[in-house]
Design a protein around this motif. Structure first.
Motif, PDB file in Angstrom:
ATOM      1  N   THR A 143      31.447   2.082 -16.251  1.00  0.00           N
ATOM      2  CA  THR A 143      31.985   1.353 -15.322  1.00  0.00           C
ATOM      3  C   THR A 143      33.110   2.207 -14.413  1.00  0.00           C
ATOM      4  N   GLN A 152      30.409   4.682  -6.649  1.00  0.00           N
ATOM      5  CA  GLN A 152      29.713   2.727  -7.105  1.00  0.00           C
ATOM      6  C   GLN A 152      31.250   1.936  -7.712  1.00  0.00           C
ATOM      7  N   LEU A 155      31.540  -0.616 -10.234  1.00  0.00           N
ATOM      8  CA  LEU A 155      31.506  -1.502 -11.334  1.00  0.00           C
ATOM      9  C   LEU A 155      31.886  -2.310 -11.811  1.00  0.00           C
ATOM     10  N   LEU A 175      26.967  -7.135 -15.514  1.00  0.00           N
ATOM     11  CA  LEU A 175      27.740  -5.790 -15.430  1.00  0.00           C
ATOM     12  C   LEU A 175      27.031  -6.011 -13.247  1.00  0.00           C
ATOM     13  N   GLU A 176      28.669  -5.896 -12.386  1.00  0.00           N
ATOM     14  CA  GLU A 176      28.590  -6.476 -11.493  1.00  0.00           C
ATOM     15  C   GLU A 176      28.466  -5.321 -10.543  1.00  0.00           C
ATOM     16  N   ALA A 177      27.496  -4.897  -9.409  1.00  0.00           N
ATOM     17  CA  ALA A 177      27.712  -3.437  -9.022  1.00  0.00           C
ATOM     18  C   ALA A 177      27.132  -4.358  -7.461  1.00  0.00           C
ATOM     19  N   SER A 186      38.871   1.414  -7.161  1.00  0.00           N
ATOM     20  CA  SER A 186      37.535  -0.032  -6.662  1.00  0.00           C
ATOM     21  C   SER A 186      37.693   0.403  -4.790  1.00  0.00           C
ATOM     22  N   TYR A 209      22.302   2.449  -8.942  1.00  0.00           N
ATOM     23  CA  TYR A 209      23.413   2.561  -9.950  1.00  0.00           C
ATOM     24  C   TYR A 209      23.773   1.589 -11.006  1.00  0.00           C
ATOM     25  N   ALA A 210      23.503   0.027 -10.494  1.00  0.00           N
ATOM     26  CA  ALA A 210      23.605  -0.378 -11.519  1.00  0.00           C
ATOM     27  C   ALA A 210      22.540  -0.701 -13.209  1.00  0.00           C
TER      28      ALA A 210
END
Length: 820
Positions: free
Chosen positions: A264, A273, A275, A349-351, A372, A388-389
């Motif tokens: 990440t 980005q 994550l 996984l968060e994006a 972030s 990106y995710a």
């Protein structure tokens, strides 16, 4: 932001001349704040081989080893011999290839390796773990190298860690440069060279339950989050990251944690980005489905973040929550209870993207600034989030041995649209003062990610700015991009065409220049202090807050000591006095001209006034053999103000004594208000000792503060011409015995009024007190009077009549008696 040139060089050709490259970055708007040559961190850290391993005679968990470090093998007598090192690790055997830090090595954390005794046995170095070298989190055992690893080679060379890292200052309007890929694009545009970007092919495991069946996402307030995506990776095995990933993370200035978290961070540094990876089993509901909600925090709601601190939240903050409560602080930091751990086998996984203003306020109010939050505060593009995710999911599966569940949960409330602009080439040439070929303009913009079309008009370019460049919103923004990359140093300086026009200074500029020149001529040095102030400044100065109005409070102060706009310049000058005194400077004469602020009820903007203030502390000069040092007093400050008023030709100047209740910040009896007729210009006096000490300065300090606008309105641009006198004057001395409360100003007013046109001047030359001769509470004030007529020589009778009339009126108005 730290950028590894080794990493950057994978995507674009980086110039070999480092200094020229840094200079070019500076010229194009990316400041280079520092250059770090990596590998130097591992000076005297080498590859080695364990020759022997025996138990420590006085310990049940340590071993005494002999280690071959190649050319570094030197015994205590300086002769070639393997090193003896006491080691507490349990994971190695004789014959293993390891990493050893020699005497004199300095490891991360400023840990110095020295010859030491461990329970009576001498140790000449240290066998290192990855945690001790800052290359990972594994501290349980030392690093075991492959059997074919060379012996006695610097570890930085063995790993290929030799790298140059630039510490770059990225301006807030360039979020696209907060990534390695963004900087590669920038360098490609600077040098007109091709850029390649990394690609990762995502393979989804069709045998797994799709992400949409396992995760449900809802955004309660689209103004707080435009887009939120989620992917699921199953069958992961948490452990250390591979060397290439550790190297990239470390070069960017982050600490490697584990293979999932490192991925990440890798995507964050590579593409900008942010994550976040959740342990799926810690956010899942009882029915086996993870229900994620992006919502405002409830007032007073609490969350323990990854740093272990419990934080109380407010409604202005945004959280990621499940049905049990918040699990992360949106855009800032994840929650401790749902972090990735060694027991994690399934990752959510968060994006996503989050509102910049909410993120900024949350970060600053909690004092929690992260990589972030820095990016979300500057805007993260919502368009490439899914790509990106996918890359991150593919990498996590690769480094953990897991599998990616099919599909992507994607809630996209509002899509950022690209901005369409027109660049008029003739207008660009006229404004920038340089002709750039249209082909070069188009090439520069295309390399920056813009879409350019010239088909409709040869003198205009249709430009579509990319969504990752929110700063390209106007035609003039395109001009700036072209010019900074074409090279502002290539623009020849020219004077603007203005036939028949002559430049001149404004009235305010002339006034400011005259004020500055006069105060400097009076011996004061100009200084500049902060416009941000401590909210307790006025209270510590003992100044009446009612006369100044309400303070203007800052929404996002840098710190609590600078949370309001200043209402007076004097507190800042007193801090300068204290600073100089604390550094051995005794004689201080400073002034500052600047803006003060006060709030206005019902107004969007505060009231601003220009003030000029000065302070004098110590003495005009050091003591000499023939003169003692005379400390500054009220009259020195008054003299500086008098000089200024004289140069500004301010008429009808009056000095009105200030009582203690009217000016509690000044010494009673040593303070005056400055007036021009009925207009108050400011004040001058000795600062009260308690106020001086409140700013850690040493009394006595003389100060003044004047209103610049009032000075400008009262001053006269042209002085009246007075011819040189050709007729004689008649001088008469007179001494008035008056009560102590009768002031010099009162006597001067009476004499000026009574003397009429014949009285040319009156000068006080003596003040005498003697209770026996004059009486109690009495004083004698002696004046030298000058009588003169402009058109004739005065006769004795005329002077006598005028003088008698003056004495009579002064005595009648003030109760004075003429002293014989």
């Amino acid at each position: 932001m730290k950028v590894s040139l080794k990493w950057l060089g994978e995507y674009v050709d980086v110039p070999a001349d480092l200094k020229a490259f840094c200079d070019r970055l500076d010229l194009t708007g990316t400041g280079v704040e520092g250059v770090e040559v990596q590998g130097q961190t591992f000076d005297k850290v080498v590859t080695a081989q364990v020759l022997t391993k025996v138990e420590h005679p006085d310990s049940d968990h340590m071993f005494v080893t002999t280690v071959d470090v190649g050319p570094w093998n030197l015994g205590e007598d300086g002769n070639p011999a393997p090193l003896q090192i006491v080691c507490g690790a349990q994971n190695f055997n004789a014959g293993d290839h390891i990493v050893t830090a020699l005497e004199g090595a300095v490891l991360p954390g400023d840990f110095k390796i020295k010859k030491s005794k461990k329970r009576g046995v001498v140790s000449y170095g240290m066998n290192c773990s990855s945690a001790e070298l800052g290359l990972g989190s594994d501290a349980d055992g030392i690093i075991i190298l492959p059997e074919d690893a060379p012996i006695g080679v610097p570890y930085a060379d063995y790993l290929g860690l030799s790298d140059t890292v630039l510490d770059l200052e990225i301006t807030p309007n360039r979020p696209d440069c907060l990534s390695v890929a963004g900087m590669a694009r920038e360098v490609g545009a600077m040098y007109r060279v091709p850029v390649t970007y990394p690609l990762y092919e995502l393979e989804e495991d069709g045998s797994l339950v799709s992400a949409s069946e396992q995760v449900e996402v809802a955004i309660a307030d689209p103004a707080r989050s435009k887009r939120y995506t989620a992917r699921v990776i199953e069958g992961v095995k948490i452990g250390p990251s591979p060397d290439w990933l550790v190297e990239r993370i470390a070069a960017a200035g982050a600490r490697p944690v584990n293979n999932v978290v490192d991925v990440t961070n890798y995507i964050l540094f590579l593409f900008g980005q942010p994550l976040h990876a959740f342990d799926f089993d810690k956010v899942v509901s009882k029915d086996g489905k993870a229900r994620i909600q992006v919502r405002p925090a409830a007032e007073g709601e609490k969350l323990t973040t990854l740093d272990g601190e419990e934080r109380e939240l407010s409604a202005d903050m945004t959280v990621i929550a499940n049905e049990f409560g918040p699990v992360a602080l949106a855009g800032v930091m994840g929650g401790l209870d749902t972090e990735i751990s060694e027991s994690t086998t399934k990752v959510l996984l968060e994006a996503a993207t989050f509102d910049r203003s909410h993120t900024s306020r949350t970060s600053r109010s909690l004092g929690l600034i992260s990589e972030s939050s820095l990016r979300y505060e500057r805007t993260v593009d919502d368009n490439p989030v899914a790509d990106y995710a996918a890359m991150a999911a593919a990498l996590i599966a690769e480094v953990t041995g897991g599998s990616v569940a099919p599909g992507l949960v994607d809630v996209w409330e509002e899509r950022t649209q690209p901005c369409s602009l027109t660049l008029r080439v003739p207008r660009f040439t006229q404004m920038m003062g340089i002709e750039v070929p249209v082909e070069d303009i188009a090439d520069i913009l295309e390399r920056l990610g813009c879409e350019v079309d010239q088909s409709s008009d040869p003198d205009a370019l249709s430009v579509v700015a990319p969504t990752f460049r929110p700063d390209l919103a106007r035609e003039i923004d395109l001009y700036e991009e072209v010019l900074r990359l074409w090279g502002m140093d290539r623009v020849k300086p020219t004077l603007p065409a203005s036939p028949g026009r002559v430049g001149h200074r404004t009235d305010d500029q002339k006034l400011f220049a005259l004020i500055d020149a006069t105060l400097r001529a009076s011996g004061l040095n100009e200084t500049m202090t902060y416009s941000f102030a401590d909210p307790t400044d006025i209270e510590r100065l003992r100044m009446d807050p009612v006369s100044l109005g309400d303070a203007v409070e800052l929404l996002n102060p840098m710190n609590a000591d600078q949370s309001v706009m200043r209402q007076s310049i004097v507190p800042g000058l007193l801090r300068s006095v204290a600073y100089n005194q604390n550094h051995g400077v005794k004689n201080i004469q400073l002034y500052e001209r600047g803006t003060v602020f006060s709030a206005r009820e019902g107004a969007k903007k505060p009231k601003e006034r220009q003030k000029v203030a000065g302070v004098l502390a110590g003495a005009m000069a050091e003591a000499a053999w023939n003169a003692e040092a005379r400390p500054f007093d009220f009259f020195d400050g008054k003299g500086a103000v008098e000089s200024l008023l004289r140069e500004l030709a301010v008429p009808k100047v009056r000095w009105r004594a200030l009582e203690a209740d009217a000016a509690p910040h000044l010494q009673p009896g040593r303070a005056a208000e400055v007036l021009s007729g009925g207009t108050i210009l400011g004040w001058v006096g000795e600062i009260h000792p308690l106020a001086v000490e409140a700013f850690d300065a040493t009394p006595a300090v003389v100060a003044f503060e004047l209103d610049v606008q009032a000075l400008g309105k009262s001053s006269r641009p042209a002085r009246d011409y007075v011819d040189v006198p050709t007729l004689p004057e008649v001088s008469v001395d007179v001494a008035f015995v008056v009560n102590e409360d009768v002031t010099h100003e009162r006597l001067m007013q009476c004499m000026s009024s009574a003397g009429g046109k014949l009285l040319e001047s009156a000068r006080l030359f003596d003040v005498y007190r003697d209770e026996d001769r004059l009486g109690a509470n009495k004083k004698s004030m002696a004046y030298a009077l000058s009588y003169r007529a402009a058109d004739r020589t005065l006769t004795g009778e005329e002077v006598e009549r005028a003088h008698e009339r003056l004495v009579k009126k002064v005595c009648g108005a003030t109760g004075a008696e003429v002293r014989g």
